[in-house]
Design an enzyme around this catalytic site. Sequence first.
Site, PDB file in Angstrom:
ATOM      1  N   ASP A   1      -7.084   2.877   2.345  1.00 43.91           N
ATOM      2  CA  ASP A   1      -7.160   1.643   1.560  1.00 43.91           C
ATOM      3  C   ASP A   1      -8.273   1.784   0.527  1.00 43.91           C
ATOM      4  OD1 ASP A   1      -6.766  -1.090   0.706  1.00 43.91           O
ATOM      5  OD2 ASP A   1      -5.918  -1.466   2.692  1.00 43.91           O
TER       6      ASP A   1
ATOM      7  N   HIS B   1       6.934  -4.532  -0.751  1.00 42.40           N
ATOM      8  CA  HIS B   1       7.379  -5.827  -1.301  1.00 42.40           C
ATOM      9  C   HIS B   1       6.334  -6.435  -2.240  1.00 42.40           C
ATOM     10  CE1 HIS B   1       5.544  -8.696   1.991  1.00 42.40           C
ATOM     11  NE2 HIS B   1       4.676  -7.803   1.572  1.00 42.40           N
TER      12      HIS B   1
END
Length: 355
Positions: free
Chosen positions: A224, A262
């Site tokens: 991340d 998404h």
Amino acid sequence: MADHNENLTPSELLQAETQSWNQLYFFIEHVALKCALQLDIPNVITKHDKPMTISKLMSSLPISPSKYPYFHRLTRILIHYGFLILQKHDDNNVDDDKGCYSLAPADCYVAKDGPWNSMEDQDTFFFKAWSCLGDWFKNDDPSAFYTAYGDLFWSKLSSDSSTGNWFNENMSRDSRSFMNVLIGNEYKDVFKGLTSLVDVGGGTGTVAMSIAKSFPDMKCIVLDLPPVVANLQGSENLEFVAGDMFQKIPPANAVLLKSILHDWNDEECVKILKNCKEALRGSGKVIIIDMVMENTELDDETVHAKLFIDMLMMVFVGSKERNKKEWEKLFLISGFTSYKIVLTLGLRSVIELYP
């Protein structure tokens, strides 16, 4: 001006009237649940450890006695929305004809892990973007969130630590619930035989920690951005790596994308998937946990939630949930040869993608 109602039958007119009232006052579900949380109803019932009579419940809550006559109106609508369960007394000597209240499964989830725990933040942060949806359709902004704040959603999270922490905490709650189902049952075979796995956009490591604990021989990496993983400590088979999935993904036997794609448009997804493909080692695979829209086998409640979340993605980041054909198109463009939808758990499906 013509009266459009004159062409409706009496039953159609009455049905249209009912539907219009429901559409007008749709927000009452949100307000009623918020009120229940403000009064601490879920926690009070949980601590009582058994169903409560309405008189016992009211006396245990911070409610003015002058409001006692109104309280059953709130519990009635909470029962209707599926957050409370009303059942008969076990003790026939109890003088209370309204029965006993217990938490429905949905409310148990709300009390412990649900995103409603941060409803106060949602009031100020979420709804400003929703209120700009009409304006967004009229302009060229990338999202309604941008119309509301003059900034991208991800930039807002990076620049505002309190908002970023709020977002990460909610994603962790969601991940804990889902992984308890996936890892705690026969479904964990998805990870069987893997020697290493990188969780792309894995945040504070909730998902990877669950996998690392269940598969101690597997090396797990959380990738991340630097502000997210700064100062996070790994373990014997868990490592946090600062990086950018649009630049490079650490090599591994499997790459996990849980609720990642998404968030991005098709072009951005292709870039992420190509980087995933380059990162695979051995007979590796990409594991995608995300929604597949337009599944005719799902119940109305699940379809309803999926439509809501698809709108959420449009409003906040200008992206979308995808149907099977849209997923397949992304996979082929990214250079993958095959895929299979392994299983569907609630709102999400688990997809295995092969180079």
